[in-house]
Design an enzyme around this catalytic site. Structure first.
Site: not given
Length: 691
Positions: A273, A331, A354, A448
């Site tokens: 990654c 990641h 990504d 959240e």
């Protein structure tokens, strides 16, 4: 005699400097859209400098057309015209005419030809020359415009940076040379667009869509991996890397990009990654789109789109692969800065992209651009791929213990673990900037949890949510386990830790406790068991105790050659009861330190010395060692020094002469690799001054 051109001066050095491309070259024209550039037309003797008799033609792609925006025909008329090609006379004489030419801020990027033709009668076109056009974050009308100069300097112009790796509680940066201004890299980046499936299918349409950073960024995200196309990198998540370079050994993008180009667009072996993300950062910065590398610790991979990660463990503590879900220790992806003209207002700015091939997006292994603002707010109905990235940073985790009969007992729910210490290099310094607050509100806060609930509702409304309702934070159990390290683990030393047990019950507990250690790949996949301890203890009512445990180096050392994270897991079974309790901790085992020291003052085109030192802390000899140095503007070709052996407890000291070829702040990176250590890295920022 009519207007006739004998030669054209493109003022390469002056134009490139004004367009912030002089770092690439001063020998050919590389421009940014929406900004004027100067050309001088030298006329044939006797020609009349009547510019109203001619018009200019700018073309890009194999089949340029005015309808698709890849061909523009325009006359010399006066001030620039917004969203159109234009030209104006700066000065003229009997022998030459100097023009100021401006491309529109929404022009397609790529290689262009510039021609001249008569404005009246049958057009007879004469070629003037070629240039490359890039995105322009300095232009207020460009959709990649970035306001602050120091941010443009960091996210477009900086050729080096830092990548963060490790685990949530212990991580560190390593240096990376992006090298986007090495002269051949711009050609390789445009070649990358030209071998994409979209270009192969319909070159004209593909080139016309290159005016849009959203489109270009999706193409680059897909092309950095090779899963669907002739992309750059082949990924491999295992402990062997046949016929290629282990991902941990790369320290820059240039070698990877050149190898891909020189080998006929065959994939380079191998990437993971952070390598995918760093290469994409190089390509995006080269094309002119502000980009930064982001690391997310405790990063979830939600394969079933339910925003929940289910983990299953045996009663002996080993993780079982009963789900496609996983939580990566870390990641890495990139964020790129752009306006989202394809979305409702409010989603401009940083966008997640990504290139690591995890899940398909619209049938292709790519991801994004996903607005960071949409991820923060739980707007999982916004394109592209917001649900996937939202899960990476804010999924809930549910842990299950599987009995010998296959029965499943819910051990815990955790709404706080996923998405931790989200990191990037700070602007203008080598400090870390924590950007977690841009991705989610404070863990456990009403905002959240509301964003999580909204994300679930949005997925249900689109018919893509496959899982349970929102999880409530777990209540405290009567028996609590936790693991605490006595000190930072060092490769080559035993790992000492405490297993802390608290009994909040009014009666004593008899517990059978199994504690294990497994090497862990960074994508969350456990390796084989390397250590196990089982014991029975009694803990009094409302009591607590601390068990001291030790994982010997002789047990875990071999597992750390290709990994640097050890998962410690403890499961306590209450004797005479079906109750089970569990805890786990991911431990970063640090390698010995590699040091770089600069001797002398770095001056452009003058030698200075870099001294590299490394101590073998093990009680055994290291073999097949390789020391690698690289640095854009410092070392032209990567320097590799083989070292057959390094004795136990011995010091390695290597002095290397370096001749800088670029001024300013430069990064020297070093990597040490051997039979027992991988991924031992160091970096040093070097300020190179002009003589």
């Amino acid at each position: 005699m009519t207007f006739a051109v004998s030669s054209t001066d493109f003022h390469h050095e002056a134009n490139n400097k004004a367009h912030h491309t002089s770092e690439i070259t001063g020998k050919r024209l590389i421009l940014r859209r929406g900004q004027p550039f100067t050309i001088t037309l030298n006329l044939l003797r006797g020609s009349q400098p009547e510019v109203d008799e001619v018009q200019l033609v700018a073309e890009t792609g194999p089949s340029p057309s005015e309808a698709s925006g890849t061909r523009a025909v325009f006359r010399v008329s006066g001030p620039p015209v917004k969203r159109s090609w234009s030209a104006a006379v700066q000065n003229s004489s009997s022998s030459s005419v100097t023009l100021s030419v401006t491309s529109p801020a929404n022009a397609s990027i790529g290689k262009y030809s510039l021609k001249i033709q008569a404005a009246k009668g049958t057009p007879q076109t004469s070629a003037l020359g070629e240039f490359i056009l890039l995105f322009n974050p300095w232009c207020a009308d460009d959709s990649v415009h970035m306001q602050k100069d120091n941010e443009k300097q960091e996210y477009v112009m900086n050729e080096q940076g830092l990548l963060y790796r490790g685990c949530a509680e212990s991580f560190s940066p390593s240096g990376w040379n992006f090298g986007q201004f090495e002269e051949d890299i711009v050609d390789i980046c445009l070649k990358l667009l030209d071998v994409s499936p979209g270009y192969s299918k319909n070159p004209g349409l593909d080139c016309s869509r290159r005016n849009d950073p959203v489109y270009v960024s999706r193409v680059v995200s897909a092309m950095v991996n090779c899963n669907d196309d002739r992309g750059i990198l082949l990924g491999r998540w295992s402990n062997d890397f046949p016929g290629g370079t282990p991902p941990t050994r790369w320290t820059g993008s240039v070698e990877i990009l050149r190898k891909w180009s020189l080998n006929g667009c065959q994939p380079v072996k191998y990437g993971q990654c952070w390598v995918y993300a760093a290469v994409m950062c190089s390509v995006m910065r080269c094309l002119g789109i502000p980009t930064r590398v982001i690391t997310n610790f405790e990063s979830a991979h939600d394969t079933d789109r339910n925003l929940t990660i289910d983990e299953y463990y045996s009663v002996s503590g080993q993780e079982l692969k009963l789900s496609g879900d996983s939580i990566w220790n870390f990641h890495v992806w990139v964020e790129s800065w752009m306006a989202r003209l394809d979305l409702p207002a409010g989603y401009d700015g940083w966008q997640v992209l990504d290139p690591t091939p995890q899940e398909k997006s619209e049938g292709v292994y790519c991801c994004g651009p996903a607005p960071v603002k949409a991820i923060l707010e739980g707007d999982t109905d916004i394109k592209h791929d917001v649900p996937f990235v939202f899960a990476e940073v804010n999924a809930d985790k549910v842990r299950w213990i599987v009995g010998s009969d296959g029965s499943k007992q819910k051990s815990s729910s955790n709404t706080r673990q996923v998405g931790s210490n989200i990191s990037t290099k700070a602007v203008g310094t080598n400090a870390r900037e924590d950007v977690t607050h841009l991705y989610k509100y404070p863990e456990g806060s009403k905002k959240e949890r509301d964003a999580f609930a909204k994300a679930v509702r949005n997925l249900k409304s689109t018919g893509t949510h496959n899982g349970p309702e929102v999880h409530k934070p777990p209540a405290s159990g009567v028996t609590e386990l936790s693991i605490k390290l006595q000190k930072t683990p060092v490769n080559g030393e035993d790992i000492n830790f405490h297993l802390c047990i608290v009994n909040r019950n009014q009666s004593a507990k008899n517990l059978s406790i199994t504690t294990i250690a497994q090497a862990l790949q960074h994508n969350g996949r456990p390796e084989q068991l390397c250590w196990k301890n089982t014991q029975t203890i009694t803990i009094g009512a409302n009591g607590e105790t601390k068990v001291t445990l030790l994982v010997p180096y002789s047990k875990y050392g071999a597992s750390m050659i290709e990994n640097d994270i050890l998962k410690l897991t403890a499961i306590a079974m209450e004797l005479g009861s079906s109750e089970m309790h569990m805890t786990e901790k991911d431990v970063l085992v640090t390698n010995p330190v590699l040091n770089i020291e600069v001797k002398g003052t770095p001056v452009l085109y003058q030698d200075f010395t870099a001294e590299i030192t490394f101590t073998n802390t093990l009680s055994e000899t290291l073999r097949n060692c390789l020391l690698t140095l690289s640095g854009i503007g410092l070392i032209t070709t990567k320097c590799e020094i083989p070292i057959p052996t390094l004795g136990a407890k011995n010091l390695l000291r290597v002095s290397i002469p370096i001749t800088p070829t670029k001024p300013g702040s430069r990064m020297l990176t070093a990597d040490f690799d051997c039979n027992l250590f991988r991924d031992v890295k160091a970096y040093k920022t070097v300020e190179v001054r002009r003589a």
